[in-house]
Design a protein around this motif. Sequence first.
Motif, PDB file in Angstrom:
ATOM      1  N   PRO A 186      28.172 -17.677  13.213  1.00 11.60           N
ATOM      2  CA  PRO A 186      27.754 -17.510  14.611  1.00 11.60           C
ATOM      3  C   PRO A 186      28.821 -16.936  15.535  1.00 11.60           C
ATOM      4  CG  PRO A 186      26.801 -19.508  13.755  1.00 11.60           C
ATOM      5  CD  PRO A 186      27.718 -18.978  12.670  1.00 11.60           C
ATOM      6  N   SER A 187      30.074 -17.339  15.372  1.00  8.94           N
ATOM      7  CA  SER A 187      31.104 -16.808  16.272  1.00  8.94           C
ATOM      8  C   SER A 187      31.354 -15.325  16.041  1.00  8.94           C
ATOM      9  CB  SER A 187      32.414 -17.587  16.118  1.00  8.94           C
ATOM     10  OG  SER A 187      33.015 -17.327  14.867  1.00  8.94           O
ATOM     11  N   ASP A 188      31.035 -14.817  14.845  1.00  9.10           N
ATOM     12  CA  ASP A 188      31.193 -13.389  14.589  1.00  9.10           C
ATOM     13  C   ASP A 188      30.260 -12.564  15.475  1.00  9.10           C
ATOM     14  OD1 ASP A 188      33.138 -13.707  12.541  1.00  9.10           O
ATOM     15  OD2 ASP A 188      31.545 -14.180  11.114  1.00  9.10           O
ATOM     16  N   LEU A 189      29.141 -13.153  15.868  1.00  7.30           N
ATOM     17  CA  LEU A 189      28.247 -12.504  16.828  1.00  7.30           C
ATOM     18  C   LEU A 189      28.677 -12.818  18.255  1.00  7.30           C
ATOM     19  CD1 LEU A 189      24.739 -13.224  15.230  1.00  7.30           C
ATOM     20  CD2 LEU A 189      26.316 -11.350  14.742  1.00  7.30           C
ATOM     21  N   ALA A 190      28.974 -14.085  18.528  1.00  8.87           N
ATOM     22  CA  ALA A 190      29.287 -14.518  19.891  1.00  8.87           C
ATOM     23  C   ALA A 190      30.544 -13.856  20.439  1.00  8.87           C
ATOM     24  CB  ALA A 190      29.424 -16.033  19.940  1.00  8.87           C
ATOM     25  N   ASP A 191      31.422 -13.379  19.564  1.00  9.81           N
ATOM     26  CA  ASP A 191      32.670 -12.755  20.016  1.00  9.81           C
ATOM     27  C   ASP A 191      32.485 -11.325  20.530  1.00  9.81           C
ATOM     28  OD1 ASP A 191      34.156 -14.997  19.523  1.00  9.81           O
ATOM     29  OD2 ASP A 191      34.968 -14.308  17.603  1.00  9.81           O
ATOM     30  N   ASN A 192      31.283 -10.790  20.447  1.00 11.83           N
ATOM     31  CA  ASN A 192      31.027  -9.455  20.989  1.00 11.83           C
ATOM     32  C   ASN A 192      31.185  -9.489  22.505  1.00 11.83           C
ATOM     33  OD1 ASN A 192      29.677  -7.060  22.013  1.00 11.83           O
ATOM     34  ND2 ASN A 192      28.769  -6.829  19.987  1.00 11.83           N
ATOM     35  N   ARG A 193      32.049  -8.645  23.041  1.00  8.82           N
ATOM     36  CA  ARG A 193      32.324  -8.676  24.476  1.00  8.82           C
ATOM     37  C   ARG A 193      31.175  -8.141  25.325  1.00  8.82           C
ATOM     38  NH1 ARG A 193      38.281  -6.086  24.526  1.00  8.82           N
ATOM     39  NH2 ARG A 193      37.309  -4.922  22.820  1.00  8.82           N
ATOM     40  N   GLN A 194      30.210  -7.494  24.682  1.00  7.55           N
ATOM     41  CA  GLN A 194      29.012  -7.063  25.402  1.00  7.55           C
ATOM     42  C   GLN A 194      27.968  -8.172  25.509  1.00  7.55           C
ATOM     43  OE1 GLN A 194      28.275  -3.185  23.100  1.00  7.55           O
ATOM     44  NE2 GLN A 194      27.609  -2.674  25.171  1.00  7.55           N
ATOM     45  N   LEU A 195      28.240  -9.296  24.897  1.00  7.27           N
ATOM     46  CA  LEU A 195      27.313 -10.417  24.904  1.00  7.27           C
ATOM     47  C   LEU A 195      27.675 -11.335  26.077  1.00  7.27           C
ATOM     48  CD1 LEU A 195      24.953 -11.395  23.093  1.00  7.27           C
ATOM     49  CD2 LEU A 195      26.601 -12.845  21.911  1.00  7.27           C
ATOM     50  N   LYS A 196      26.748 -11.467  27.022  1.00  5.07           N
ATOM     51  CA  LYS A 196      27.005 -12.217  28.252  1.00  5.07           C
ATOM     52  C   LYS A 196      26.089 -13.434  28.349  1.00  5.07           C
ATOM     53  CE  LYS A 196      29.983  -9.100  29.428  1.00  5.07           C
ATOM     54  NZ  LYS A 196      31.426  -9.393  29.284  1.00  5.07           N
ATOM     55  N   PRO A 197      26.635 -14.576  28.803  1.00  8.62           N
ATOM     56  CA  PRO A 197      25.815 -15.786  28.922  1.00  8.62           C
ATOM     57  C   PRO A 197      24.760 -15.661  30.019  1.00  8.62           C
ATOM     58  CG  PRO A 197      28.000 -16.158  29.843  1.00  8.62           C
ATOM     59  CD  PRO A 197      28.040 -14.815  29.190  1.00  8.62           C
ATOM     60  N   VAL A 198      23.558 -16.123  29.693  1.00  6.38           N
ATOM     61  CA  VAL A 198      22.463 -16.211  30.654  1.00  6.38           C
ATOM     62  C   VAL A 198      22.250 -17.663  31.049  1.00  6.38           C
ATOM     63  CG1 VAL A 198      19.986 -15.812  31.003  1.00  6.38           C
ATOM     64  CG2 VAL A 198      21.348 -14.152  29.706  1.00  6.38           C
ATOM     65  N   PHE A 199      22.358 -18.554  30.074  1.00 12.11           N
ATOM     66  CA  PHE A 199      22.128 -19.974  30.311  1.00 12.11           C
ATOM     67  C   PHE A 199      22.828 -20.765  29.208  1.00 12.11           C
ATOM     68  CE2 PHE A 199      19.478 -23.699  29.120  1.00 12.11           C
ATOM     69  CZ  PHE A 199      19.718 -24.480  30.242  1.00 12.11           C
ATOM     70  N   GLU A 200      23.440 -21.898  29.590  1.00 12.00           N
ATOM     71  CA  GLU A 200      24.082 -22.769  28.619  1.00 12.00           C
ATOM     72  C   GLU A 200      23.800 -24.225  28.995  1.00 12.00           C
ATOM     73  OE1 GLU A 200      27.985 -20.939  29.475  1.00 12.00           O
ATOM     74  OE2 GLU A 200      28.178 -20.700  27.293  1.00 12.00           O
ATOM     75  N   PHE A 201      23.739 -25.085  27.980  1.00 18.06           N
ATOM     76  CA  PHE A 201      23.620 -26.514  28.261  1.00 18.06           C
ATOM     77  C   PHE A 201      24.351 -27.290  27.178  1.00 18.06           C
ATOM     78  CE2 PHE A 201      20.187 -26.064  25.175  1.00 18.06           C
ATOM     79  CZ  PHE A 201      20.263 -27.243  24.446  1.00 18.06           C
ATOM     80  N   SER A 202      24.715 -28.510  27.515  1.00 17.62           N
ATOM     81  CA  SER A 202      25.249 -29.444  26.512  1.00 17.62           C
ATOM     82  C   SER A 202      24.755 -30.831  26.886  1.00 17.62           C
ATOM     83  CB  SER A 202      26.775 -29.398  26.461  1.00 17.62           C
ATOM     84  OG  SER A 202      27.321 -29.765  27.703  1.00 17.62           O
ATOM     85  N   ARG A 203      24.615 -31.662  25.875  1.00 23.05           N
ATOM     86  CA  ARG A 203      24.131 -33.030  26.101  1.00 23.05           C
ATOM     87  C   ARG A 203      25.238 -34.026  25.823  1.00 23.05           C
ATOM     88  NH1 ARG A 203      19.520 -30.790  23.032  1.00 23.05           N
ATOM     89  NH2 ARG A 203      17.845 -30.437  24.508  1.00 23.05           N
TER      90      ARG A 203
END
Length: 203
Positions: A186-203
């Motif tokens: 998963p981090s191999d995708l998430a590390d793309n600098r063109q990938l921007k957060p829209v929404f995040e949550f944690s419980r």
Amino acid sequence: MVYILALVFLLGCCSCAKERRVADGPWPVEEFSDGDLVFRRGIGLMSRAVLVADGSGMYSHVGILKKVEEEWHVIHAVPGEPDYEGDVDRVKVEPLVRFWATDRAVRGAVMRMEVDSQLAAGAAVQAWQMAQRGTLFDHDYDLADTTAMYCTELVDFVYRKVGVDVSEGRLSRVNVPGVGGDYLLPSDLADNRQLKPVFEFSR
């Protein structure tokens, strides 16, 4: 033995819980778009194994978002989450509320590739078509074999089909007893600098 079995499932990017409860909300669904990447940090031994292997990562599983009949769904490749008795491990489509159910996720995110929205929507269509064809889960975790898919492989593959390179060639080296080689985590995708957060949550 338990450790090895966990690592066998590691690249399946799954959680093994069977009970399904509705996840927390509300979410800003009006901000979501077809083709957004949907991440989750799962619960249990297998998800922890993914996070150990993916040392810099926050998430253990990923899919792609698509609106189906006015409800947001996630298209993802997953083992061990059958919809019915005898169901095979495959690329599947399920509601976002199920993907992020409280027994499946302690953290989640929607992220968007900063590319033309039509390209992102096209990637979602590609993923939808693979689900409709009954594409099987890739238990060999072989990126050279596109007849079956694991979670990150699916996302990367459908974006490549529309000319977008999400992984940018990144692979992670996994070298532990029972599992070894280069895998797309998963981090191999998430590390793309063109990938921007829209929404995040944690419980």
